[in-house]
Design an enzyme around this catalytic site. Structure first.
Site, mmCIF file in Angstrom:
data_model
loop_
_atom_site.group_PDB
_atom_site.id
_atom_site.type_symbol
_atom_site.label_atom_id
_atom_site.label_comp_id
_atom_site.label_asym_id
_atom_site.label_seq_id
_atom_site.Cartn_x
_atom_site.Cartn_y
_atom_site.Cartn_z
ATOM 1 N N SER A 1 0.779 -1.267 0.026
ATOM 2 C CA SER A 1 -0.146 0.104 0.071
ATOM 3 C C SER A 1 0.785 1.242 0.093
ATOM 4 O O SER A 1 1.628 1.435 -0.838
ATOM 5 C CB SER A 1 -0.831 -0.095 1.117
ATOM 6 O OG SER A 1 -1.878 0.812 1.140
ATOM 7 N N ASP B 1 -10.212 -5.760 -2.802
ATOM 8 C CA ASP B 1 -9.486 -4.758 -1.988
ATOM 9 C C ASP B 1 -10.531 -3.451 -1.955
ATOM 10 O O ASP B 1 -10.586 -2.743 -3.133
ATOM 11 C CB ASP B 1 -8.125 -4.514 -2.457
ATOM 12 C CG ASP B 1 -7.322 -3.290 -1.572
ATOM 13 O OD1 ASP B 1 -8.120 -2.494 -1.089
ATOM 14 O OD2 ASP B 1 -6.043 -3.782 -1.687
ATOM 15 N N HIS C 1 -7.328 -6.088 1.458
ATOM 16 C CA HIS C 1 -6.251 -5.141 1.592
ATOM 17 C C HIS C 1 -5.501 -5.632 2.945
ATOM 18 O O HIS C 1 -4.276 -4.962 2.935
ATOM 19 C CB HIS C 1 -6.510 -3.657 1.866
ATOM 20 C CG HIS C 1 -5.753 -2.766 1.496
ATOM 21 N ND1 HIS C 1 -5.055 -2.573 0.254
ATOM 22 C CD2 HIS C 1 -4.977 -1.773 2.508
ATOM 23 C CE1 HIS C 1 -3.738 -1.689 0.415
ATOM 24 N NE2 HIS C 1 -4.201 -1.275 1.896
HETATM 25 N N1 LIG Z 1 -8.670 0.074 8.234
HETATM 26 C C1 LIG Z 1 -7.246 0.784 8.498
HETATM 27 C C2 LIG Z 1 -7.086 1.557 7.164
HETATM 28 C C3 LIG Z 1 -5.722 1.487 6.807
HETATM 29 C C4 LIG Z 1 -5.043 0.295 6.687
HETATM 30 O O1 LIG Z 1 -5.796 -0.715 5.856
HETATM 31 N N2 LIG Z 1 -3.803 0.149 6.733
HETATM 32 C C5 LIG Z 1 -3.144 -1.159 5.998
HETATM 33 C C6 LIG Z 1 -1.912 -0.378 5.236
HETATM 34 S S1 LIG Z 1 -2.704 0.836 4.122
HETATM 35 C C7 LIG Z 1 -2.510 -1.809 7.091
HETATM 36 O O2 LIG Z 1 -1.623 -2.457 6.964
HETATM 37 N N3 LIG Z 1 -3.037 -1.652 8.477
HETATM 38 C C8 LIG Z 1 -2.584 -2.362 9.725
HETATM 39 C C9 LIG Z 1 -2.587 -3.937 9.662
HETATM 40 O O3 LIG Z 1 -3.636 -4.207 8.812
HETATM 41 O O4 LIG Z 1 -2.277 -4.746 10.548
HETATM 42 C C10 LIG Z 1 -7.246 1.601 9.510
HETATM 43 O O5 LIG Z 1 -7.977 2.422 9.652
HETATM 44 O O6 LIG Z 1 -6.316 1.170 10.613
#
Ligand SMILES: N[C@@H](CCC(=O)N[C@@H](CS)C(=O)NCC(=O)O)C(=O)O
Length: 279
Positions: A148, A224, A257
């Protein structure tokens, strides 16, 4: 440059470590994770840098990315930096997509971000030097990947440094910050409103402007929820097609995602990098 060891755990015959150090690039303490597979004494191993996405620290991929078995099999060192400077004197934003946890791998020029938000310098210069000094790496055999926002980081850093990375891949990357709300917000805030200055932070624009990679692997889930509005994989498909740049861009049916998606294809990516790093 001295490193403090926060933790080490034996895993798949090697060592998963977490380390911190005083960063001159960010003016803060920075924490990162490194997995070193079992290896012969004195051996120098290829290294794969993994850049994480929004809201992440070094720990998300370490805990959920499932890279260790593949890295142990292929003899690859795996390095996971944080996504921004942190600390009480580091400014933040109330949104999850800007400020702490959202450094976008840029060198900020706008106040108040310009003091600490130098993640480009950190990942391009300071961290590799630190890794070279403290771990058994062969810096002639570096690869880079990310997810991402971190996929955006991997693509743009590799495109700007031709020849440095022998292999480049990404999971669900933001391919064009010039053309998505996450990019608009971050680059306006960190770099300012002059969009010409954003082009060095936009993979599609870099390719349009002549940058090339010898090869590229991208996996993107069709399920995604960020694909249409933020990630826009088709813009990368168009940019590589127009440039005649070799790239394998795989749309993976039904994947979202999350780290369930990343961990599914992680071993593929490590093997793909290993093939190029060991050639
Ligand atoms: N739903 C997420 C949106 C951001 C998101 O999806 N982040 C991804 C990278 S863009 C991620 O890796 N989040 C941390 C995880 O899943 O451990 C949030 O608000 O924390």
């Amino acid at each position: 440059m001295s490193l403090e060891t926060i933790s080490t755990n034996r895993a798949f015959g090697g060592t998963q470590g977490v380390y911190k150090h005083a960063s001159s690039a960010t003016g803060t303490e920075m924490t990162f994770a490194v997995y070193v597979p079992e290896h012969a004494e004195g051996a120098k191993l290829p290294v794969l840098f993994y850049l994480s996405g929004l809201t992440c620290t070094h720990a998300n991929v370490m805990e959920k990315g499932e890279y260790r078995a593949a890295c142990a099999e292929h003899g690859i060192i795996f390095v996971c930096p944080d996504t921004s400077p942190r600390g009480d004197d580091v400014p933040d934003d109330e949104g999850y997509d800007f400020g702490k946890g959202a450094g976008f791998y840029v060198n900020a020029t706008q106040d108040p971000w310009a003091t600490h938000f130098h993640m480009r310098d950190y990942v391009e210069n300071e961290l590799p030097a630190l890794i070279a000094e403290n771990f058994p790496v062969d810096m002639e055999r570096q690869g880079i990947t990310g997810h991402s926002m971190g996929g955006h980081g991997a693509l743009t850093i590799s495109l700007r440094n031709p020849g440095r990375y022998k292999s480049t891949s990404a999971f669900a990357p933001i391919v064009s910050p010039l053309n998505c709300p996450w990019g608009e917000k971050a680059l306006t805030g960190y770099i300012g409103g002059d969009k010409a200055a954003w082009r060095e932070y936009d993979a599609c624009a870099l390719i349009e402007d002549g940058a090339r990679l010898p090869d590229l692997l991208v996996d993107q889930g069709t399920g995604d929820n960020f694909l249409e509005e933020q990630l826009k994989t088709r813009l990368l498909e168009e940019a590589v097609a127009a440039a005649g740049m070799p790239a394998t861009i795989r749309m993976q049916e039904g994947y979202d995602h999350s780290y369930y998606f990343i961990s599914t294809f992680m071993a593929d990516h490590v093997a793909w990098h290993a093939e190029r790093l060991k050639a």
